[in-house]
Design an enzyme around this catalytic site. Structure first.
Site, short mmCIF file in Angstrom:
data_model
loop_
_atom_site.label_atom_id
_atom_site.label_comp_id
_atom_site.label_asym_id
_atom_site.label_seq_id
_atom_site.Cartn_x
_atom_site.Cartn_y
_atom_site.Cartn_z
N MET A 87 5.14 6.63 2.87
CA MET A 87 4.52 6.55 1.55
C MET A 87 3.42 7.59 1.34
SD MET A 87 5.85 4.24 -0.38
CE MET A 87 7.06 2.92 -0.22
N HIS A 114 2.01 -1.97 1.76
CA HIS A 114 1.82 -1.08 2.93
C HIS A 114 0.42 -0.47 2.94
CE1 HIS A 114 3.02 1.53 -0.41
NE2 HIS A 114 2.23 2.43 0.17
N TYR A 177 -10.86 3.12 3.90
CA TYR A 177 -9.97 2.00 3.53
C TYR A 177 -10.50 1.28 2.30
CZ TYR A 177 -7.86 -2.68 4.19
OH TYR A 177 -7.22 -3.89 4.03
N ALA A 179 -12.46 2.35 -0.02
CA ALA A 179 -12.33 3.20 -1.22
C ALA A 179 -10.93 3.06 -1.82
CB ALA A 179 -12.61 4.65 -0.86
N LYS A 181 -8.89 0.57 -1.56
CA LYS A 181 -8.66 -0.79 -2.09
C LYS A 181 -9.43 -0.99 -3.40
CE LYS A 181 -5.84 -2.49 1.07
NZ LYS A 181 -4.42 -2.67 0.74
P1 NDP Z 1 0.37 -4.12 9.18
O1 NDP Z 1 -0.38 -3.01 9.83
O2 NDP Z 1 0.89 -5.23 10.01
O3 NDP Z 1 1.60 -3.52 8.36
C1 NDP Z 1 1.48 -2.34 7.66
C2 NDP Z 1 2.87 -1.96 7.17
O4 NDP Z 1 2.77 -0.70 6.49
C3 NDP Z 1 3.87 -1.80 8.30
O5 NDP Z 1 5.12 -2.26 7.89
C4 NDP Z 1 3.90 -0.29 8.51
O6 NDP Z 1 5.16 0.04 9.05
C5 NDP Z 1 3.72 0.20 7.08
N1 NDP Z 1 3.19 1.55 7.02
C6 NDP Z 1 2.17 2.10 7.74
N2 NDP Z 1 1.99 3.38 7.41
C7 NDP Z 1 2.93 3.66 6.46
C8 NDP Z 1 3.28 4.83 5.74
N3 NDP Z 1 2.63 5.98 5.91
N4 NDP Z 1 4.31 4.77 4.86
C9 NDP Z 1 4.99 3.62 4.66
N5 NDP Z 1 4.70 2.46 5.31
C10 NDP Z 1 3.69 2.50 6.20
O7 NDP Z 1 -0.58 -4.64 7.98
P2 NDP Z 1 -0.96 -6.13 7.56
O8 NDP Z 1 0.28 -6.93 7.45
O9 NDP Z 1 -2.08 -6.58 8.39
O10 NDP Z 1 -1.53 -5.85 6.09
C11 NDP Z 1 -0.69 -5.91 4.95
C12 NDP Z 1 -1.54 -5.76 3.71
O11 NDP Z 1 -2.56 -6.77 3.71
C13 NDP Z 1 -2.27 -4.42 3.59
O12 NDP Z 1 -2.28 -3.99 2.26
C14 NDP Z 1 -3.68 -4.75 4.05
O13 NDP Z 1 -4.64 -3.89 3.48
C15 NDP Z 1 -3.82 -6.16 3.51
N6 NDP Z 1 -4.86 -6.90 4.21
C16 NDP Z 1 -4.66 -7.29 5.52
C17 NDP Z 1 -5.66 -7.95 6.20
C18 NDP Z 1 -5.50 -8.42 7.61
O14 NDP Z 1 -6.49 -8.91 8.19
N7 NDP Z 1 -4.32 -8.32 8.21
C19 NDP Z 1 -6.96 -8.23 5.56
C20 NDP Z 1 -7.05 -7.77 4.20
C21 NDP Z 1 -6.02 -7.14 3.56
P3 NDP Z 1 5.50 1.42 9.79
O15 NDP Z 1 4.44 1.65 10.81
O16 NDP Z 1 6.85 1.14 10.36
O17 NDP Z 1 5.54 2.45 8.73
#
Ligand code: NDP
Length: 288
Positions: A87, A114, A177, A179, A181
């Protein structure tokens, strides 16, 4: 004249804001979930599959997406497929939506979830990192929304944007991060106003999440954050639920935003920091 108008008004109101969630609402719906190879996105794909939706999942790691798709089929998805790519590239973001259009001929729900990798530490002055992170965490969300909008208008569907308390109440060690969000809130909350003014019946749900027990988040911050994480399975279900109910915002776990804003308001910075962090144990990793 007034009564039919009132009736119409009520019908529009209830259509655009259903009160009770029923998993049947998702049966047969066509849903894109980004960042679905792990964490909350993966769990959302499984819930949607169980509910009988068509799911298109995306992330970079093909091998993981293949497994997610297999599991979705086992769980009863109407159909399940994936597209892999980064992305960081806006063209890829648009391609994912085009794939949905070519496969399904329409779209009901776009779940933008993501995030690119960032660090959990003092701001290091790297402007290029912020630019890249904005591409991944913000601009790709906008690009997908623009490409999907004609289909979502047709289906009177839902846009679900996954954000964080760091996008409402900033704390230390996650400046880039945070910024990205905050940018999501600014853009999508503004767009929601325009949809309401123009009677565009596409809902926008902004999800403000606290600390969730995904592997990546726990690895990055568990040594520094004192509060206990909430379960990703429940979090994923709440996101789908609030999107289907066309809510403007989800706060999960409940009360997280009020608590954070209250702490920030009482004694800016210091109390929030004491509550959440052990300052001496900060470290590298993805911000939550
Ligand atoms: P994860 O790190 O578990 O998952 C992130 C996902 O994004 C993975 O599927 C990863 O897959 C994908 N990803 C990473 N880089 C890229 C890229 N360049 N292009 C496309 N896909 C990408 O995240 P969480 O499940 O923990 O978080 C999910 C959402 O929840 C996020 O928006 C996060 O900001 C939000 N959030 C999470 C919190 C938490 O404590 N877990 C707290 C607050 C918000 P791959 O590496 O295969 O690309």
């Amino acid at each position: 004249v007034i009564l039919p108008l009132m009736g119409l008004g009520l019908a529009v109101y209830f259509y655009s804001a259903p009160e009770n969630f029923n998993e049947e609402m998702l049966r047969g719906k066509r849903v894109i979930v980004t960042g679905a190879s792990s964490g909350i996105g993966e769990q959302m794909a499984y819930h949607l599959a169980r509910m009988g939706a068509h799911v298109l999942v995306t992330a970079r790691t093909e091998a993981k997406l293949q497994k997610v798709v297999e599991r979705c089929r086992e769980l009863g998805a109407a159909s399940a497929r994936f597209v892999s790519g980064s992305m960081e590239d806006t063209a890829f973001a648009e391609e994912v939506v085009k794939e949905a259009e070519n496969t399904w001929g329409g779209l009901d729900m776009l779940i933008l979830n993501h995030i690119g990798h960032s660090y959990f530490n003092y701001f290091d002055g790297d402007v290029d990192h912020i630019r890249k992170l904005l591409e991944t965490n913000f601009l790709s969300y906008v690009a997908m929304t623009v490409t999907a909008l004609p289909m979502l208008k047709e289906s009177e569907g839902n846009i679900v944007v996954v954000s964080s308390v760091a996008g409402k109440a900033p704390g230390p060690f996650a400046a880039p991060y945070s910024a990205t969000k905050f940018a999501l809130d600014g853009f999508f909350s503004s767009l929601r106003h325009e949809f309401i003014i123009e009677n565009v019946n596409v809902s926008i749900t902004l999800c403000i999440l606290g600390y969730i027990d995904t592997d990546n988040a726990m690895q990055a911050v568990s040594h520094a954050i004192k509060v206990a994480p909430s379960p990703k399975e429940e979090c994923a279900l709440e996101i789908i639920r609030s999107g289907a109910l066309r809510q403007h915002e989800l706060h999960y776990p409940p009360g997280i935003v009020n608590g954070m804003l209250l702490l920030r308001g009482q004694e800016p910075g210091l109390r929030l920091q004491r509550f959440l962090f052990d300052r001496k144990k900060k470290g590298e990793g993805a911000a939550p």
